[in-house]
Design an enzyme around this catalytic site. Structure first.
Site: not given
Ligand code: NAI
Length: 271
Positions: A17-18, A37, A76, A118, A161, A165
């Site tokens: 993701g991000i 990760d 996250g 956040s 959640y 945040k």
């Molecule tokens: P994603 O699921 O694509 O990436 C999240 C990454 O965090 C993954 O690589 C995962 O393996 C890692 N992760 C999860 N649990 C873990 C753990 N226990 N230990 C180590 N790493 C762990 O998700 P995305 O969307 O890229 O999320 C990135 C951040 O952006 C997160 O903090 C999320 O809450 C935040 N966010 C995302 C939004 C969305 O709509 N996608 C909206 C607002 C915030």
């Protein structure tokens, strides 16, 4: 022109993701990334456990020789997910990593940057219990879990959640202007994305209960955000452009927050 010096940036959640978009873009610019990760990373650690957070810190410090120019806490999880574990990853996995890397960030020869991820769920989720956010900020894990036990199902996940945040945003706003952070040449800020099409959001969309709730969230620009666009904002917050950015929570959400609470911006405050 003198050569541009390479910076070292640690990114949690760098595998997807991000975080993965950000990693690609930073490396293309010639800087070094230390990805943290669960898999496909330089530092493999489970941030849901105290042991995982400790080992993430010590391995990251080993790899940087105790000097770090930037940190982005992308790791996250979102609903549907166990709410207590969600608090551990989203809150402790952010705050403890930021605190634990303070000295390395203060040792940078640049104005170092921290970007905590956040979410706009902090301002658009109704009825998030304040005592839960406070328990997080006090690092009282037991109390935060006890409070969560008053809720169940979808509500407990949505609340966990948003509370995790919100704690991240408050932590950043409280710490950023202090001698410990601004005074040590570290710029600490947060980004609050809205719905961004990543595996995390897709997991929610695919869920029977959460899917409809996410689909009915109004996004005035007409579509979900992309991880690449959010990564561009984070890169800006890591750049020299952020030397004057301190304790800001930047909402990048296609207008959802503005639509839902257009006038909720203080005109003044009472002392
Ligand atoms: P994603 O699921 O694509 O990436 C999240 C990454 O965090 C993954 O690589 C995962 O393996 C890692 N992760 C999860 N649990 C873990 C753990 N226990 N230990 C180590 N790493 C762990 O998700 P995305 O969307 O890229 O999320 C990135 C951040 O952006 C997160 O903090 C999320 O809450 C935040 N966010 C995302 C939004 C969305 O709509 N996608 C909206 C607002 C915030």
């Amino acid at each position: 022109m003198p050569p541009i010096e390479q910076k070292t940036i640690a990114i949690t959640g760098s595998a997807s993701g991000i975080g993965a978009s950000l990693r690609r873009s930073i490396e293309l610019n010639g800087d070094k990334v230390i990805g943290i990760d669960l898999k496909n990373a330089d530092v493999i650690a489970d941030l849901s456990t105290a042991y995982g957070r400790e080992s993430a810190l010590s391995e990251t410090l080993d790899r940087t020789n105790g000097i770090l120019d930037g940190l982005v806490t992308c790791a996250g999880v979102g609903p549907p997910f166990d709410p207590k574990e969600m608090l551990c990853i989203n809150w402790l996995g952010t705050a403890q990593l930021i605190n634990g890397l303070h000295e390395a960030l203060a040792s940078s020869k640049f104005t170092s940057k921290v970007v905590a991820v956040s979410s706009n769920s902090t301002t658009i989720t109704p009825n998030v219990p304040e005592d839960l956010v406070t328990a997080c900020l006090e690092f009282d894990e037991e109390k935060s879990h006890r409070i969560l036990e008053n809720y169940s199902g979808m509500a407990s996940m949505a609340i966990a959640y948003a509370a995790s945040k919100t704690a991240v945003a408050h932590f950043v706003r409280r710490a950023a202007p202090s001698d410990k952070w601004a005074g040590s040449g570290i710029r600490l800020n947060a980004i609050a994305p809205g719905a961004v099409l990543t595996p995390l959001l897709q997991g929610g969309l695919d869920d029977e209960e959460f899917g409809d709730a996410i689909r009915t969230l109004p996004v005035p620009v007409g579509e979900f955000g992309s991880p690449e666009v959010v990564a561009m904002w984070i890169e800006m917050m890591l750049s020299d452009a952020a030397d004057f950015l301190c304790g800001s929570v930047i909402v990048v959400d296609g207008g959802s927050d503005a639509l839902i609470r257009p006038d909720d911006w203080p005109k003044s405050f009472t002392v």
